[in-house]
Design a protein around this motif. Structure first.
Motif, PDB file in Angstrom:
ATOM      1  N   ILE A 215     -23.914 -14.810 -14.008  1.00 61.91           N
ATOM      2  CA  ILE A 215     -23.364 -14.200 -12.806  1.00 61.91           C
ATOM      3  C   ILE A 215     -21.898 -13.867 -13.062  1.00 61.91           C
ATOM      4  CG2 ILE A 215     -22.892 -16.474 -11.798  1.00 61.91           C
ATOM      5  CD1 ILE A 215     -23.372 -15.172  -9.044  1.00 61.91           C
ATOM      6  N   THR A 216     -21.476 -12.643 -12.678  1.00 61.79           N
ATOM      7  CA  THR A 216     -20.124 -12.173 -12.963  1.00 61.79           C
ATOM      8  C   THR A 216     -19.533 -11.519 -11.720  1.00 61.79           C
ATOM      9  OG1 THR A 216     -20.778 -11.743 -15.251  1.00 61.79           O
ATOM     10  CG2 THR A 216     -18.707 -10.795 -14.512  1.00 61.79           C
ATOM     11  N   PRO A 217     -18.735 -12.228 -10.938  1.00 53.98           N
ATOM     12  CA  PRO A 217     -18.006 -11.593  -9.847  1.00 53.98           C
ATOM     13  C   PRO A 217     -16.717 -10.958 -10.388  1.00 53.98           C
ATOM     14  CG  PRO A 217     -17.632 -13.954  -9.800  1.00 53.98           C
ATOM     15  CD  PRO A 217     -18.592 -13.690 -10.943  1.00 53.98           C
ATOM     16  N   SER A 218     -16.256  -9.884  -9.752  1.00 52.43           N
ATOM     17  CA  SER A 218     -15.059  -9.199 -10.228  1.00 52.43           C
ATOM     18  C   SER A 218     -14.338  -8.524  -9.067  1.00 52.43           C
ATOM     19  CB  SER A 218     -15.413  -8.153 -11.295  1.00 52.43           C
ATOM     20  OG  SER A 218     -16.240  -7.143 -10.751  1.00 52.43           O
ATOM     21  N   PHE A 219     -13.042  -8.270  -9.300  1.00 56.55           N
ATOM     22  CA  PHE A 219     -12.243  -7.530  -8.316  1.00 56.55           C
ATOM     23  C   PHE A 219     -11.230  -6.690  -9.081  1.00 56.55           C
ATOM     24  CE2 PHE A 219      -8.358  -7.023  -5.801  1.00 56.55           C
ATOM     25  CZ  PHE A 219      -8.864  -6.379  -4.677  1.00 56.55           C
ATOM     26  N   SER A 220     -11.066  -5.428  -8.667  1.00 55.65           N
ATOM     27  CA  SER A 220     -10.088  -4.550  -9.300  1.00 55.65           C
ATOM     28  C   SER A 220      -9.371  -3.737  -8.226  1.00 55.65           C
ATOM     29  CB  SER A 220     -10.767  -3.622 -10.312  1.00 55.65           C
ATOM     30  OG  SER A 220     -11.690  -2.770  -9.671  1.00 55.65           O
ATOM     31  N   PHE A 221      -8.139  -3.383  -8.569  1.00 51.52           N
ATOM     32  CA  PHE A 221      -7.319  -2.590  -7.647  1.00 51.52           C
ATOM     33  C   PHE A 221      -6.587  -1.533  -8.455  1.00 51.52           C
ATOM     34  CE2 PHE A 221      -3.237  -1.731  -5.526  1.00 51.52           C
ATOM     35  CZ  PHE A 221      -3.691  -1.295  -4.289  1.00 51.52           C
ATOM     36  N   SER A 231      -9.745  -0.120  -4.054  1.00 51.00           N
ATOM     37  CA  SER A 231     -10.065  -1.518  -4.342  1.00 51.00           C
ATOM     38  C   SER A 231     -11.571  -1.641  -4.468  1.00 51.00           C
ATOM     39  CB  SER A 231      -9.533  -2.446  -3.241  1.00 51.00           C
ATOM     40  OG  SER A 231     -10.098  -2.104  -1.989  1.00 51.00           O
ATOM     41  N   LYS A 232     -11.980  -2.505  -5.377  1.00 51.49           N
ATOM     42  CA  LYS A 232     -13.405  -2.637  -5.644  1.00 51.49           C
ATOM     43  C   LYS A 232     -13.761  -4.099  -5.883  1.00 51.49           C
ATOM     44  CE  LYS A 232     -16.913  -1.477  -9.100  1.00 51.49           C
ATOM     45  NZ  LYS A 232     -17.192  -0.760 -10.369  1.00 51.49           N
ATOM     46  N   THR A 258     -16.509  -0.694  -2.458  1.00 49.53           N
ATOM     47  CA  THR A 258     -15.245  -0.023  -2.748  1.00 49.53           C
ATOM     48  C   THR A 258     -14.624   0.531  -1.471  1.00 49.53           C
ATOM     49  OG1 THR A 258     -16.333   2.095  -3.175  1.00 49.53           O
ATOM     50  CG2 THR A 258     -15.999   0.629  -5.052  1.00 49.53           C
ATOM     51  N   LYS A 259     -13.304   0.568  -1.516  1.00 46.34           N
ATOM     52  CA  LYS A 259     -12.539   1.184  -0.424  1.00 46.34           C
ATOM     53  C   LYS A 259     -11.493   2.090  -1.057  1.00 46.34           C
ATOM     54  CE  LYS A 259      -9.731   0.282   3.672  1.00 46.34           C
ATOM     55  NZ  LYS A 259      -9.122  -0.753   4.542  1.00 46.34           N
ATOM     56  N   ARG A 260     -11.581   3.345  -0.765  1.00 46.53           N
ATOM     57  CA  ARG A 260     -10.667   4.341  -1.332  1.00 46.53           C
ATOM     58  C   ARG A 260      -9.779   4.874  -0.207  1.00 46.53           C
ATOM     59  NH1 ARG A 260     -11.876   9.923  -2.580  1.00 46.53           N
ATOM     60  NH2 ARG A 260      -9.949  10.979  -3.197  1.00 46.53           N
ATOM     61  N   SER A 265      -9.278   7.060   4.683  1.00 49.79           N
ATOM     62  CA  SER A 265      -9.863   5.814   4.181  1.00 49.79           C
ATOM     63  C   SER A 265     -11.382   5.949   4.168  1.00 49.79           C
ATOM     64  CB  SER A 265      -9.446   4.637   5.070  1.00 49.79           C
ATOM     65  OG  SER A 265      -9.997   3.442   4.581  1.00 49.79           O
ATOM     66  N   LEU A 266     -11.997   5.477   3.072  1.00 50.80           N
ATOM     67  CA  LEU A 266     -13.441   5.622   2.914  1.00 50.80           C
ATOM     68  C   LEU A 266     -14.010   4.360   2.291  1.00 50.80           C
ATOM     69  CD1 LEU A 266     -15.990   7.457   2.981  1.00 50.80           C
ATOM     70  CD2 LEU A 266     -15.356   8.202   0.670  1.00 50.80           C
ATOM     71  N   ASN A 267     -15.024   3.780   2.938  1.00 52.64           N
ATOM     72  CA  ASN A 267     -15.735   2.625   2.405  1.00 52.64           C
ATOM     73  C   ASN A 267     -17.063   3.087   1.812  1.00 52.64           C
ATOM     74  OD1 ASN A 267     -13.804   0.666   3.251  1.00 52.64           O
ATOM     75  ND2 ASN A 267     -14.631   0.801   5.341  1.00 52.64           N
ATOM     76  N   ARG A 268     -17.377   2.599   0.623  1.00 54.07           N
ATOM     77  CA  ARG A 268     -18.613   2.975  -0.075  1.00 54.07           C
ATOM     78  C   ARG A 268     -19.262   1.712  -0.621  1.00 54.07           C
ATOM     79  NH1 ARG A 268     -17.302   6.399  -4.721  1.00 54.07           N
ATOM     80  NH2 ARG A 268     -19.292   7.486  -4.453  1.00 54.07           N
ATOM     81  N   ASN A 269     -20.581   1.593  -0.381  1.00 58.28           N
ATOM     82  CA  ASN A 269     -21.330   0.429  -0.824  1.00 58.28           C
ATOM     83  C   ASN A 269     -22.480   0.866  -1.733  1.00 58.28           C
ATOM     84  OD1 ASN A 269     -19.708  -1.063   0.951  1.00 58.28           O
ATOM     85  ND2 ASN A 269     -21.164  -0.764   2.637  1.00 58.28           N
TER      86      ASN A 269
END
Length: 546
Positions: A215-221, A231-232, A258-260, A265-269
């Motif tokens: 299992i690999t959780p991640s966060f990037s900005f 942000s993702k 993700t939120k761009r 502002s746009l949220n994408r799942n």
């Protein structure tokens, strides 16, 4: 004595005969054997001697058991056992500092620090700075730089492994693809990207268990110089379970939130689940499953759930060569992160749409020859919806827009790979790709090549001098000139590089890099010529600890 007496008698008789004279008279001697020896008859007994009477003794026999204790003194051997000492591990200089300078006011600084050998944990640090203050257009107006800092570590336990990464990447470039007849101001064409990334990993160790998971959780900005942000949060999961040596179950999943923010502002799942079963029978290996994808993209229609078939077949012709084939479908994620990594000259407020790979068929052959040579060749044929392309902005040709083929796009790829590895003396690899596109709502596959070829090799001379070289070619790239309103095919890219490393000692080495030896100012993207011939010289110092 008897003999002496007879002898004396003969002597006397001889003397008498000597005294007498005359003739010898005839005489006759008669010997008679008339004596008989008779023994008396022996008496004989004909009666047998009767045996003695047995005495019947009914008395009990007496047995006596005695314990004997023998006490020996301790044995003290005087033998010396010869032991072989464990071989000393070769000293590793896994840490290094690297520095170099070159033309175009280029500088390179790099550091890499590793932990010592340890069964319980490992860690590393990597830092890098690479820059060229000048470029092919208006000197500093086409400069570029990159900075990277990364820390990662792993902890090893009996049943699982725990790891993590923290990375920062900063990039700077300029929109230097402007019309040279117009004066450009550096502060208006400078672009910067700052990307912060962190992830963690938890996975089971290979202890012979039938169950494995990771299992690999991640966060990037990501943030650019024009206030675009994204942000993702991501999560990857993979597990396998073996029912027996021939049958297993696989489960994979992926989550992206993700939120761009770029004007709006746009949220994408995006969420994917891939269950599958795999089994093997002799030389045949089969994997069959489904790919279930949910996404709420910017395309009209709102939330969508997609169902794709997924499967592959591999057959071993022999121990070294196999043929394979399969079917697949997926939603390929498209976000600001992926587009910036591919083309850093993109415009602001570009639309973001995932590419829908509705169906893909692929197959090929792979294997090794003579243990040192590897080969792989194959093809893929895929139908896409919303495949993206880059095209220059008609109002500002120094920037690129992203266009999507909302219809049906057929993409074909044929490739071949070859590799050789001769025990750290010579290594080489080559790959060729051919691409073809059939479009429905876009005129041309803008800025996508029709062929690629790469060739690389290295030669280690007596562990003292390392020669390496690579050749990279690409062609068939089409662009749109909005000034003349004509299609343009860019010149083929031919990039030849050489590198020489001289090892002065185990810790000190010198390097000399020759990049773009043919000095071609080729264009990967229209209006963006590359730097010509580049030369860099530097030193590397390796060490085992701080």
């Amino acid at each position: 004595m008897f003999f002496l007496c007879c002898l004396s008698g003969l002597v006397v008789r001889a003397q008498e005969w000597e005294d007498q004279t005359g003739e010898i008279e005839d005489a006759e001697i008669v010997i008679e054997k008339d004596k008989k020896i008779e023994l008396p008859p022996a008496s004989r007994l004909y009666e047998k001697i009767s045996p003695l009477p047995l005495k019947n003794d009914e008395g009990q026999m007496q047995f006596q058991y005695k314990d004997f204790n023998y006490q020996l003194t301790d044995l003290e051997p005087r033998i010396r056992v010869l032991t072989i000492k464990d071989p000393l591990l070769k000293k590793l200089y896994a840490n290094y500092l690297k520095a170099g300078i070159g033309n175009f006011a280029s500088a390179h600084l790099e550091a890499y620090v590793n932990s010592k050998r340890n069964e319980n944990f490992s860690y590393s640090f990597h830092g890098k700075h690479a820059s060229s203050s000048r470029g092919p257009v208006d000197k500093k107006n086409s400069g570029a730089a990159e900075n990277f800092l990364g820390v990662n570590g792993k902890a090893f336990y009996d049943a699982f492994i725990l790891g993590g990464n923290i990375n920062y990447q900063g990039r700077k470039n300029h929109f230097y693809g402007y019309d040279q007849r117009v004066e450009a101001f550096r502060d208006t064409i400078e672009q910067k990207f700052n990307n912060f990334y962190v992830d963690g990993t938890l996975e089971t160790r290979d202890t012979g268990s039938d169950f494995y998971f990771k299992i690999t959780p991640s966060f990037s900005f990501l943030k650019d110089n024009f206030d675009a942000k994204e942000s993702k949060f991501g999560m990857k999961f993979k597990s396998t379970f073996s029912l027996d040596e021939n049958i297993g179950l696989d489960l994979g999943s992926y989550l992206s939130l993700t939120k761009r923010t770029d004007g709006t502002s746009l949220n994408r799942n995006l969420f994917k689940v891939r269950p599958s079963v795999n089994f093997k029978a002799g030389e045949l290996k089969v994997n069959a499953g489904l790919n279930i994808v949910y996404e709420n993209d910017t395309i009209a229609g709102g939330d969508k759930t997609h169902l794709y078939l997924s499967g592959s077949v591999t057959y071993d012709l022999n121990e070294d060569v196999s043929i394979y084939g399969g079917i697949d479908g997926d939603i390929e994620e498209v976000n600001l992160h992926t587009l910036v990594n591919e083309n850093p000259f993109i415009n602001a407020e570009i639309p973001l749409v995932h590419s829908n790979k509705e169906l893909e068929l692929y197959g090929g052959i792979k294997g090794s020859l003579f243990r040192s040579f590897t080969i792989k060749t194959g093809f893929s044929l895929a139908d896409y919806e919303n495949l993206y392309f880059f095209i220059n902005d008609p109002l500002d040709t120094a920037k690129f827009n992203v266009v999507y083929d909302a219809g049906n796009t057929t993409a074909f790829n044929f490739f071949g790979e070859f590799g050789v590895d001769k025990t750290n003396i010579f290594r080489g690899a080559a790959r060729f790709d051919f691409y073809a596109y059939s479009l429905e709502r876009v005129d041309e596959p803008w800025h996508r090549p029709t062929y690629k070829f790469s060739l690389m090799g290295s030669f280690n001379l007596f562990d003292k001098i390392l020669f390496s070289s690579d050749l990279y070619t690409m062609g068939g790239i089409k662009a749109k000139n909005f000034i003349t309103d004509e299609e343009v095919e860019l010149d083929p890219i031919v990039d030849l590089n050489f590198k020489v490393d001289y090892r002065y000692s185990d810790q000190v080495s010198m390097f000399l890099n020759f990049n773009n030896v043919l000095s071609k100012n080729y264009e990967r993207y229209y209006n963006y010529p590359s730097r010509g011939f580049m030369l860099m010289v530097g030193l590397t110092y390796a060490f085992d600890r701080l």
